[in-house]
Motif scaffolding. Structure first.
Motif, PDB file in Angstrom:
ATOM      1  N   UNK A 194     -56.630  20.764   4.835  1.00  0.00           N
ATOM      2  CA  UNK A 194     -55.379  21.662   5.319  1.00  0.00           C
ATOM      3  C   UNK A 194     -54.433  21.249   4.286  1.00  0.00           C
ATOM      4  N   UNK A 195     -53.431  22.280   4.322  1.00  0.00           N
ATOM      5  CA  UNK A 195     -52.089  22.371   3.309  1.00  0.00           C
ATOM      6  C   UNK A 195     -51.120  21.527   4.052  1.00  0.00           C
ATOM      7  N   UNK A 196     -51.271  21.296   5.491  1.00  0.00           N
ATOM      8  CA  UNK A 196     -50.104  20.789   6.306  1.00  0.00           C
ATOM      9  C   UNK A 196     -49.726  19.326   6.041  1.00  0.00           C
ATOM     10  N   UNK A 225     -56.535  30.582   0.690  1.00  0.00           N
ATOM     11  CA  UNK A 225     -57.707  30.488  -0.141  1.00  0.00           C
ATOM     12  C   UNK A 225     -57.862  29.521  -1.213  1.00  0.00           C
ATOM     13  N   UNK A 226     -56.542  29.081  -1.582  1.00  0.00           N
ATOM     14  CA  UNK A 226     -56.185  28.138  -2.772  1.00  0.00           C
ATOM     15  C   UNK A 226     -55.702  26.686  -2.603  1.00  0.00           C
ATOM     16  N   UNK A 227     -56.426  25.714  -2.192  1.00  0.00           N
ATOM     17  CA  UNK A 227     -56.073  24.441  -2.011  1.00  0.00           C
ATOM     18  C   UNK A 227     -56.657  23.620  -3.210  1.00  0.00           C
ATOM     19  N   UNK A 228     -55.935  22.779  -3.804  1.00  0.00           N
ATOM     20  CA  UNK A 228     -56.439  22.158  -4.852  1.00  0.00           C
ATOM     21  C   UNK A 228     -57.673  20.900  -4.518  1.00  0.00           C
ATOM     22  N   UNK A 229     -58.748  21.294  -4.925  1.00  0.00           N
ATOM     23  CA  UNK A 229     -59.976  20.604  -4.402  1.00  0.00           C
ATOM     24  C   UNK A 229     -60.580  19.537  -5.243  1.00  0.00           C
ATOM     25  N   UNK A 230     -60.706  18.534  -4.785  1.00  0.00           N
ATOM     26  CA  UNK A 230     -61.434  17.445  -5.757  1.00  0.00           C
ATOM     27  C   UNK A 230     -62.189  16.607  -5.029  1.00  0.00           C
ATOM     28  N   UNK A 235     -55.917  18.304  -1.919  1.00  0.00           N
ATOM     29  CA  UNK A 235     -54.724  17.502  -2.290  1.00  0.00           C
ATOM     30  C   UNK A 235     -53.592  18.449  -2.459  1.00  0.00           C
ATOM     31  N   UNK A 236     -53.187  19.384  -1.409  1.00  0.00           N
ATOM     32  CA  UNK A 236     -51.993  20.453  -1.429  1.00  0.00           C
ATOM     33  C   UNK A 236     -52.370  21.710  -1.694  1.00  0.00           C
ATOM     34  N   UNK A 237     -51.340  22.495  -1.718  1.00  0.00           N
ATOM     35  CA  UNK A 237     -51.590  23.840  -1.895  1.00  0.00           C
ATOM     36  C   UNK A 237     -51.345  24.341  -3.303  1.00  0.00           C
ATOM     37  N   UNK A 238     -52.244  25.680  -3.909  1.00  0.00           N
ATOM     38  CA  UNK A 238     -51.775  26.047  -5.126  1.00  0.00           C
ATOM     39  C   UNK A 238     -51.577  27.492  -4.659  1.00  0.00           C
ATOM     40  N   UNK A 239     -49.930  27.547  -4.837  1.00  0.00           N
ATOM     41  CA  UNK A 239     -49.394  28.560  -4.282  1.00  0.00           C
ATOM     42  C   UNK A 239     -49.950  30.114  -4.804  1.00  0.00           C
ATOM     43  N   UNK A 240     -50.023  31.156  -3.965  1.00  0.00           N
ATOM     44  CA  UNK A 240     -50.463  32.382  -4.019  1.00  0.00           C
ATOM     45  C   UNK A 240     -49.655  33.092  -5.178  1.00  0.00           C
TER      46      UNK A 240
END
Ligand SMILES: Cc1cc2nc3c(=O)[nH]c(=O)nc-3n(C[C@H](O)[C@H](O)[C@H](O)COP(=O)(O)OP(=O)(O)OC[C@H]3O[C@@H](n4cnc5c(N)ncnc54)[C@H](O)[C@@H]3O)c2cc1C
Length: 491
Positions: A194-196, A225-230, A235-240
């Motif tokens: 989640x981005x929350x 669609x785009x959350x930083x994924x590792x 680890x947070x949102x990658x803004x549209x």
């Protein structure tokens, strides 16, 4: 002076406080610090048809199309007509939205908008800039940070106050009031990705549902669609707005994932999220290719900082590893256009509320605008309410059964699997059966510790989503239901 208790210190709650502080005795209760909210995290911006070539009618048309026409047209009209005026007031009061070199407001573009109409502030730190500005305008309210609202006080079907718990000494306190306003945001932490903000655990929806308030549209949860994924974690949102500036979604082979889809990388979020999930399930990795954005680090300083903090080598690879995750809930506590819930003297504003503005899918950057508009309308209504008469009552505490709850991890994994981006009727039924083994509906919230309270509230929200999704047998907007394996356009 009317006593008003606002639960939540995000944009909706804080903006409402600015509107009421001169005429009412206002208290803001918030779970952690006043920095802890989704509003503080908002990156993309706030939508408003202030550009001369744009119009509220075009903004309304885009909002209705994104919402799959499940929206309430009157709520949409209120949003697009009132929103720009409130933004102009904020600008007059000193709110600094980003401008072009000629001094004109700099309007950005995001998915499913037909016009450049997204205002941003401090680049991709719009939410922090706007919420901090509004918080700075609050001068005469009582603050109760590190305090969690647990349940409402309702007498003869009228809301007369709220029970809160002090986070530090665990003391319970009952606050009485003429109006309680829930501004507690959404429920992103029901899902493992989640981005929350961590404080966002569906509390307001659960509190209102326990008190018997009407809840609607819970089937509609937006997955970004785009959350930083590792390493499988987010680890947070990658803004549209980054895709709005030319970034594209690719896999490890540089295959352009959205190439054959209408509107391509700027298709509605649910469409993009489903394509990404299907591609990922075929064993591919997902990336946002940012090579087309030359001034990335200056335009997106917040995202840059987050990438640097996680040692992502995007400066050399021009790629950000991403995956979809829970972002926003369109459903919530049913309200009218004045933010009044089905319980007199109980109001709901911002993301926790469902006034019908978002329909089956939220148009990007409309939620910050809705925070302002719903708060403004609530303020107008609250100024007109009668004072509440409270009859002192001595309610003995009911015996507490032993809590039988899932772990947060199990709840999140099950929710992701069955209530996530792609749902099936069988999965929804299995999830309801799985939930029914727990006694979250029988527990006294005031007697639970913070972790169990959050799980209890999330179980209740999950059950509401599940039931609403089962009652919505066809896919609509963010609610996507299928009986067979996901078919993809893999080539
Ligand atoms: C990473 C991210 C980026 C986003 N980007 C954008 C964007 O660019 N544009 C846009 O329009 N929208 C965006 N959104 C959505 C938008 O930020 C939210 O919908 C909006 O800010 C919600 O505001 P709110 O005031 O309703 O709730 P929030 O800002 O979430 O605030 C809720 C408050 O209630 C408190 N709270 C919760 N439960 C309790 C309780 N039991 N007791 C006391 N306090 C409680 C929380 O701690 C918090 O202070 C984004 C969301 C996220 C997560």
């Amino acid at each position: 002076m009317r006593k008003v208790i606002i639960i939540g210190a995000g944009l909706a709650g804080c903006y409402l406080a600015t509107q009421l502080q001169n005429t009412c005795d206002v208290t803001i209760v918030t779970k952690k610090s006043i920095q802890d909210s989704n509003s503080m995290l908002a990156q993309g911006g706030i939508a408003a048809s202030l550009d001369p070539g744009d119009s509220p009618a075009q903004h309304a048309a885009d909002t209705l199309a994104a919402g799959q026409y499940h929206n309430k047209p009157a709520a949409v009209n209120q949003l697009v007509a009132t929103g720009p005026k409130l933004i102009q007031h904020l600008i007059q009061d000193g709110m600094a939205f980003d401008r072009q070199s000629n001094g004109q407001l700099d309007f950005g573009l995001e998915g499913a908008h037909s016009h450049h109409r997204i205002l941003h502030a401090n680049g991709d730190r719009t939410g922090a800039a706007l919420t901090s500005f509004v918080q700075g305008e609050i001068h005469q309210v009582h603050w109760k940070p590190y305090s969690t609202a647990i349940d409402l006080q309702v007498q003869d079907n009228v809301c007369v106050g709220v029970i809160i718990r002090n986070d530090k000494n665990q003391a319970l306190e009952t606050l009485t009031s003429d109006a309680v306003v829930l501004a507690t945001g959404g429920l992103g932490n029901l899902f493992p990705l989640t981005t929350n903000n961590q404080t966002i655990t569906g509390d307001g929806i659960a509190i209102a549902a326990r008190a018997g308030a009407a809840i609607s549209d819970m089937a509609f949860v937006q997955f970004h669609p785009t959350l930083l994924s590792l390493h499988g974690k987010c680890y947070g949102l990658i803004t549209e707005a980054i895709r709005g500036s030319g970034a594209i979604l690719v896999d490890e082979n540089n295959h352009r994932i959205m190439a054959n889809v209408p509107k391509k990388d700027l298709a509605p979020r649910d469409v993009v999220a489903r394509h990404l999930k299907a591609w990922q399930e075929q064993g591919h990795q997902l990336f946002l290719d940012i090579s087309a954005i030359l001034d990335f680090t200056t335009r997106f300083p917040g995202v840059t900082e987050n990438l640097d903090n996680h040692h992502v080598p995007f400066r050399t690879t021009h790629r950000i590893p991403i995956q979809p995750g829970a972002h926003f809930v369109m459903g919530g506590i049913t309200t009218d256009l004045s933010a009044q819930t089905s319980i007199p003297h109980l109001f709901a504003i911002g993301e926790v509320a469902c006034n019908g503005v978002h329909g089956a899918n939220r148009l990007a950057s409309n939620s910050l605008l809705d925070c302002l508009v719903s708060a403004k309308k609530a303020a107008e209504a609250i100024q007109k309410i009668d004072a509440v008469t409270i009859i002192p009552q001595d309610t003995p505490a009911a015996p507490q059964p032993k809590p039988l709850l899932p772990s947060l991890t199990d709840l999140q994994q099950n929710a992701w699997q069955n209530l996530g981006v792609v749902r099936t009727k069988a999965g929804l039924t299995a999830f309801q059966n799985w939930l029914s083994q727990f006694n979250y509906q029988e527990l006294q919230p005031s007697q639970l510790n913070a972790t169990d309270l959050a799980i209890t509230n999330l179980c209740l929200c999950a059950s509401l989503i599940d039931k609403a999704a089962l009652a919505e047998p066809k896919s609509l907007g963010a609610h996507y239901i299928q009986e067979t394996t996901v078919k993809t356009q893999a080539g």
